[in-house]
Design an enzyme around this catalytic site. Structure first.
Site, mmCIF file in Angstrom:
data_model
loop_
_atom_site.group_PDB
_atom_site.id
_atom_site.type_symbol
_atom_site.label_atom_id
_atom_site.label_comp_id
_atom_site.label_asym_id
_atom_site.label_seq_id
_atom_site.Cartn_x
_atom_site.Cartn_y
_atom_site.Cartn_z
ATOM 1 N N VAL A 11 0.822 -1.218 0.000
ATOM 2 C CA VAL A 11 0.000 0.000 0.000
ATOM 3 C C VAL A 11 0.855 1.266 0.000
ATOM 4 C CG1 VAL A 11 -2.018 -1.086 1.053
ATOM 5 C CG2 VAL A 11 -0.273 -0.049 2.525
ATOM 6 N N SER A 12 2.156 1.128 -0.216
ATOM 7 C CA SER A 12 3.056 2.286 -0.182
ATOM 8 C C SER A 12 3.123 2.985 -1.536
ATOM 9 C CB SER A 12 4.461 1.820 0.211
ATOM 10 O OG SER A 12 5.434 2.788 -0.132
ATOM 11 N N PRO A 13 2.822 4.293 -1.578
ATOM 12 C CA PRO A 13 2.920 5.003 -2.860
ATOM 13 C C PRO A 13 4.353 5.100 -3.361
ATOM 14 C CG PRO A 13 2.545 6.563 -1.074
ATOM 15 C CD PRO A 13 2.376 5.194 -0.490
#
EC number: 5.99.1.4
Length: 199
Positions: A11-13
């Site tokens: 979920v890390s941009p």
């Protein structure tokens, strides 16, 4: 042959904005990659990090400016406020772990497909159908979304403990077999230089 342990959150941009650069660098230097999804929200309190809602507004304002700029530079489509975020990262992480163990497909493409689903395609990566579609698109059996849950859960927990013990505190995080650590997609050029023996 060099080895890279790749710790990341689905979920890390910033992990998304790395694109496929890690895979390109590894191929260039004949290095292997071990993909190690981690629970970023569990990592933060153990290593001095702060979840987004608890950060000072100055930091969040900067993030809101910086991420679109990084996306433009990288040439990747990007939505700063995706519909399904934050999603539960565990199911997609379990699938990646199971796929890596099963083999037969492209793990890098799977990771990128899952990240793209969040940050560019408005899809829910906690949804079995989304995970199955990402598995299939990367050349894996989509049933791994279900069959890999037990081994995935065990390894996911172990990855977190290993990450803490090895000095990881964010995502993406790259560690070489000679214990050189690189945090962030903006350090991939440094990883490249290190593998070339120039840094």
């Amino acid at each position: 042959m060099a080895q890279i342990d790749y710790y990341f959150s689905t979920v890390s941009p910033f992990t998304y904005l790395a694109g496929n650069r890690l895979e390109e660098i590894a191929a260039k230097h004949g290095a292997t990659i071990t993909y190690k999804p981690i629970d970023l929200m569990a990592l933060f309190p153990r290593t001095g990090g702060v979840p987004l809602p608890e950060r000072h507004p100055n930091r969040n304002d900067y993030r809101a400016q910086d991420l679109p700029r990084l996306a433009k530079v990288s040439g990747l489509p990007f939505n700063l406020k995706p519909m399904y975020w934050p999603a539960n990262a565990a199911p997609s992480s379990y699938a990646i772990i199971a796929a890596q163990k099963a083999g037969g497909g492209d793990v890098g493409a799977l990771v990128q497909g899952i990240l793209r689903a969040v940050w560019a395609e408005e899809r829910d990566i906690a949804d079995d159908a989304t995970i199955g579609a990402c598995l299939e698109a990367a050349g894996f059996d989509p049933s791994l979304a279900f069959s890999g849950m037990l081994v995935g859960a065990e390894t996911y927990a172990a990855n977190l403990e290993e990450a803490v013990n090895k000095g990881v505190f964010g995502s993406p995080f790259y560690i070489t077999d000679d214990d050189q650590r690189f945090w962030g997609q903006d350090r991939l050029d440094h990883l490249d230089l290190h593998l070339a023996g120039e840094l």
